[in-house]
Design a protein around this motif. Structure first.
Motif, PDB file in Angstrom:
ATOM      1  N   ILE A 160      -3.372  -7.018  -5.125  1.00 52.22           N
ATOM      2  CA  ILE A 160      -2.326  -6.129  -4.633  1.00 52.22           C
ATOM      3  C   ILE A 160      -1.957  -5.097  -5.678  1.00 52.22           C
ATOM      4  CG2 ILE A 160       0.072  -6.003  -3.864  1.00 52.22           C
ATOM      5  CD1 ILE A 160      -0.284  -8.728  -2.601  1.00 52.22           C
ATOM      6  N   ARG A 161      -1.840  -5.518  -6.930  1.00 52.73           N
ATOM      7  CA  ARG A 161      -1.520  -4.573  -8.004  1.00 52.73           C
ATOM      8  C   ARG A 161      -2.598  -3.497  -8.123  1.00 52.73           C
ATOM      9  NH1 ARG A 161       2.572  -6.264 -11.543  1.00 52.73           N
ATOM     10  NH2 ARG A 161       3.252  -8.421 -11.235  1.00 52.73           N
ATOM     11  N   LYS A 162      -3.845  -3.921  -7.991  1.00 55.76           N
ATOM     12  CA  LYS A 162      -4.937  -2.953  -8.083  1.00 55.76           C
ATOM     13  C   LYS A 162      -4.868  -1.954  -6.939  1.00 55.76           C
ATOM     14  CE  LYS A 162      -9.966  -2.547  -8.325  1.00 55.76           C
ATOM     15  NZ  LYS A 162     -11.272  -3.275  -8.321  1.00 55.76           N
ATOM     16  N   ARG A 163      -4.593  -2.440  -5.735  1.00 55.98           N
ATOM     17  CA  ARG A 163      -4.542  -1.549  -4.585  1.00 55.98           C
ATOM     18  C   ARG A 163      -3.379  -0.573  -4.697  1.00 55.98           C
ATOM     19  NH1 ARG A 163      -6.822   1.857  -1.827  1.00 55.98           N
ATOM     20  NH2 ARG A 163      -6.282   2.029   0.387  1.00 55.98           N
ATOM     21  N   VAL A 164      -2.226  -1.052  -5.161  1.00 53.45           N
ATOM     22  CA  VAL A 164      -1.070  -0.174  -5.360  1.00 53.45           C
ATOM     23  C   VAL A 164      -1.398   0.925  -6.366  1.00 53.45           C
ATOM     24  CG1 VAL A 164       1.237  -0.071  -6.392  1.00 53.45           C
ATOM     25  CG2 VAL A 164       0.711  -1.816  -4.681  1.00 53.45           C
ATOM     26  N   TYR A 165      -2.046   0.534  -7.452  1.00 55.52           N
ATOM     27  CA  TYR A 165      -2.420   1.521  -8.476  1.00 55.52           C
ATOM     28  C   TYR A 165      -3.385   2.557  -7.894  1.00 55.52           C
ATOM     29  CZ  TYR A 165      -4.448   3.604 -12.638  1.00 55.52           C
ATOM     30  OH  TYR A 165      -4.901   4.499 -13.568  1.00 55.52           O
ATOM     31  N   GLU A 166      -4.332   2.120  -7.090  1.00 54.41           N
ATOM     32  CA  GLU A 166      -5.294   3.051  -6.493  1.00 54.41           C
ATOM     33  C   GLU A 166      -4.595   4.037  -5.552  1.00 54.41           C
ATOM     34  OE1 GLU A 166      -9.202   0.082  -6.460  1.00 54.41           O
ATOM     35  OE2 GLU A 166      -7.944   0.291  -4.668  1.00 54.41           O
ATOM     36  N   LEU A 167      -3.637   3.556  -4.781  1.00 55.07           N
ATOM     37  CA  LEU A 167      -2.900   4.439  -3.869  1.00 55.07           C
ATOM     38  C   LEU A 167      -2.098   5.483  -4.632  1.00 55.07           C
ATOM     39  CD1 LEU A 167      -1.639   1.812  -1.266  1.00 55.07           C
ATOM     40  CD2 LEU A 167      -3.264   3.665  -0.825  1.00 55.07           C
ATOM     41  N   LEU A 168      -1.465   5.058  -5.732  1.00 56.49           N
ATOM     42  CA  LEU A 168      -0.691   5.996  -6.542  1.00 56.49           C
ATOM     43  C   LEU A 168      -1.596   7.028  -7.208  1.00 56.49           C
ATOM     44  CD1 LEU A 168       1.817   3.495  -8.172  1.00 56.49           C
ATOM     45  CD2 LEU A 168       2.392   5.293  -6.536  1.00 56.49           C
ATOM     46  N   SER A 169      -2.734   6.584  -7.685  1.00 59.50           N
ATOM     47  CA  SER A 169      -3.676   7.508  -8.327  1.00 59.50           C
ATOM     48  C   SER A 169      -4.167   8.559  -7.347  1.00 59.50           C
ATOM     49  CB  SER A 169      -4.872   6.727  -8.891  1.00 59.50           C
ATOM     50  OG  SER A 169      -4.453   5.814  -9.887  1.00 59.50           O
ATOM     51  N   LYS A 170      -4.427   8.137  -6.127  1.00 62.05           N
ATOM     52  CA  LYS A 170      -4.876   9.087  -5.108  1.00 62.05           C
ATOM     53  C   LYS A 170      -3.761  10.054  -4.734  1.00 62.05           C
ATOM     54  CE  LYS A 170      -6.929   9.284  -0.485  1.00 62.05           C
ATOM     55  NZ  LYS A 170      -7.426   8.480   0.678  1.00 62.05           N
ATOM     56  N   ALA A 171      -2.531   9.546  -4.649  1.00 55.61           N
ATOM     57  CA  ALA A 171      -1.398  10.398  -4.277  1.00 55.61           C
ATOM     58  C   ALA A 171      -1.078  11.420  -5.354  1.00 55.61           C
ATOM     59  CB  ALA A 171      -0.170   9.540  -4.010  1.00 55.61           C
ATOM     60  N   ALA A 172      -1.435  11.124  -6.594  1.00 54.49           N
ATOM     61  CA  ALA A 172      -1.164  12.047  -7.703  1.00 54.49           C
ATOM     62  C   ALA A 172      -2.101  13.245  -7.678  1.00 54.49           C
ATOM     63  CB  ALA A 172      -1.293  11.321  -9.035  1.00 54.49           C
ATOM     64  N   ASN A 173      -3.140  13.175  -6.856  1.00 49.93           N
ATOM     65  CA  ASN A 173      -4.102  14.283  -6.741  1.00 49.93           C
ATOM     66  C   ASN A 173      -4.279  14.656  -5.274  1.00 49.93           C
ATOM     67  OD1 ASN A 173      -5.289  14.410  -9.652  1.00 49.93           O
ATOM     68  ND2 ASN A 173      -5.338  12.235  -9.116  1.00 49.93           N
ATOM     69  N   PRO A 174      -3.231  15.215  -4.651  1.00 53.21           N
ATOM     70  CA  PRO A 174      -3.285  15.490  -3.211  1.00 53.21           C
ATOM     71  C   PRO A 174      -4.263  16.574  -2.817  1.00 53.21           C
ATOM     72  CG  PRO A 174      -1.335  16.491  -4.178  1.00 53.21           C
ATOM     73  CD  PRO A 174      -1.966  15.657  -5.259  1.00 53.21           C
ATOM     74  N   GLY A 175      -4.541  17.509  -3.722  1.00 49.89           N
ATOM     75  CA  GLY A 175      -5.490  18.572  -3.411  1.00 49.89           C
ATOM     76  C   GLY A 175      -4.920  19.689  -2.563  1.00 49.89           C
ATOM     77  N   THR A 176      -3.623  19.658  -2.307  1.00 51.05           N
ATOM     78  CA  THR A 176      -2.981  20.723  -1.536  1.00 51.05           C
ATOM     79  C   THR A 176      -1.746  21.210  -2.267  1.00 51.05           C
ATOM     80  OG1 THR A 176      -1.680  19.116  -0.278  1.00 51.05           O
ATOM     81  CG2 THR A 176      -3.791  19.793   0.670  1.00 51.05           C
ATOM     82  N   SER A 177      -1.338  22.418  -1.999  1.00 56.14           N
ATOM     83  CA  SER A 177      -0.156  22.982  -2.637  1.00 56.14           C
ATOM     84  C   SER A 177       1.088  22.597  -1.848  1.00 56.14           C
ATOM     85  CB  SER A 177      -0.272  24.513  -2.699  1.00 56.14           C
ATOM     86  OG  SER A 177      -1.417  24.890  -3.438  1.00 56.14           O
ATOM     87  N   PRO A 178       2.192  22.308  -2.546  1.00 58.38           N
ATOM     88  CA  PRO A 178       3.428  21.951  -1.841  1.00 58.38           C
ATOM     89  C   PRO A 178       3.968  23.122  -1.033  1.00 58.38           C
ATOM     90  CG  PRO A 178       3.837  22.286  -4.189  1.00 58.38           C
ATOM     91  CD  PRO A 178       2.351  22.304  -4.012  1.00 58.38           C
TER      92      PRO A 178
END
Length: 350
Positions: free
Chosen positions: A259-277
């Protein structure tokens, strides 16, 4: 109402004593109370169970603690309702242990008394300025938007500032953040309390900071809850890349905990959204490695919150033993805000 309920309850209880069945009283009608009743009724054909609660309605945190947009979690109420409909089970609301009836009285009337209720108040944070207006326990806010009678008159200030800070990084913190940030057109389709929905419709909050004293690997939320808030439409996610740098101890924790690994992966992906706010978009800021040091008051000395001072932390502890604790570094930064919501464990190790 309370006196009438007590009289009916006492008359039934004393009358039943003469027939001498095995009689059990459970104080508290939250899940633990109903699961206990269910097991007793199945295990003993002659047992009779009375469930008492200080509130007029049963089911405890399933009713008042589950987020209104999580109806699937509340399905367990159907199971509890079947228990309550058993002819050998009775529910009595508006009965407060200590004021309506004493424990001594209950022990005289029953073969056994099960105390199945939790804490109903929050401990002090122990931080300077915690008595300022604008600071609430997350439990109070959860009860407020779920219509709990103890918090129906709560009036959180959602208009004076566009920023709220939530201390703690568990599922309750995510629930509160999601309710604050989710479009009210979506919340209107849930069973959120009407007074809370009306207040949220007029809310000025556009930025929420989720503050945790440890790192993304140690965050206490589940992947399902995290994925849900990350999926809110038009929500701009802010995560510092430096916070995602892992240590050997972090790697061991993730190796030992999926679970910790999956949470970290989700956060890492969210930190690089690839779109402008987008302009005027709502923002969710994940703030790791910080703990609250002091609450700041407005300059006019009105007794209202102006912000929170955070201390930068580092982790120390045994590699891979999940005993990494946050230690202050003496480096501080302030966040201006109009609301601070805190979980009971958010200042642990402070």
């Amino acid at each position: 109402m309370v006196i009438l309920g007590k009289l009916k309850f006492l008359s039934r209880s004393f009358a039943a004593l003469s027939s001498a069945p095995l009689r059990i009283c459970i104080v508290g009608s939250a899940p633990a109370g109903f699961y206990t009743a269910e097991k007793l009724l199945k295990a003993h054909e002659g047992v009779e169970v009375d469930i008492l609660d200080r509130l007029p309605t049963p089911f405890g945190l399933v009713r008042s603690g589950v987020a209104p947009d999580h109806p699937e979690t509340k399905v367990v109420i159907n199971q509890f309702s079947r228990v309550a409909q058993n002819e050998r089970c009775s529910f009595y609301g508006n009965i407060s242990l200590g004021s309506s009836i004493s424990l001594v009285e209950l022990r005289e009337m029953y073969n056994a008394v099960v105390l199945s209720y939790g804490a109903e108040s929050d401990r002090s944070i122990g931080i300077h300025g915690e008595d300022l207006a604008g600071i609430h326990a997350a439990r109070e806010i959860v009860w407020w938007y779920n219509g709990h009678q103890d918090c129906r008159n709560l009036t959180p200030d959602l208009k004076s500032s566009d920023t709220a800070v939530i201390l703690g990084q568990g599922n309750v913190a995510l629930d509160v953040a999601r309710v604050l940030l989710r479009p009210t057109t979506e919340l209107a389709r849930t069973d959120i309390a009407c007074h809370a929905l009306a207040a949220l419709e007029g809310s000025s909050i556009r930025r929420v900071f989720l503050v945790g004293r440890r790192g993304p690997v140690q965050a206490a939320w589940t992947a399902k809850e995290l994925r849900e808030i990350l999926g809110i439409k038009d929500l701009d996610i802010h995560i510092q890349q430096a916070d995602l740098v892992t240590t050997p101890a972090d790697e061991i924790e993730m190796k030992n905990n999926r679970i910790r690994k999956r949470v970290y992966e989700l956060l890492s992906k969210a930190a690089n959204p690839g779109t402008s706010p987008l302009c005027n978009q709502r923002e969710l800021h994940f703030v790791f490695f910080h703990r609250p040091e002091k609450f700041l008051e407005l300059d006019d000395k009105s007794g209202h919150l102006a912000g929170v001072r955070l201390e930068k932390t580092i982790l120390k502890g045994d590699d891979g033993q999940m005993k990494q604790v946050a230690v202050g570094t003496g480096v501080y930064e302030d966040i201006s805000c109009g609301q601070v919501l805190w979980n009971s464990d958010s200042t642990e190790e402070h």
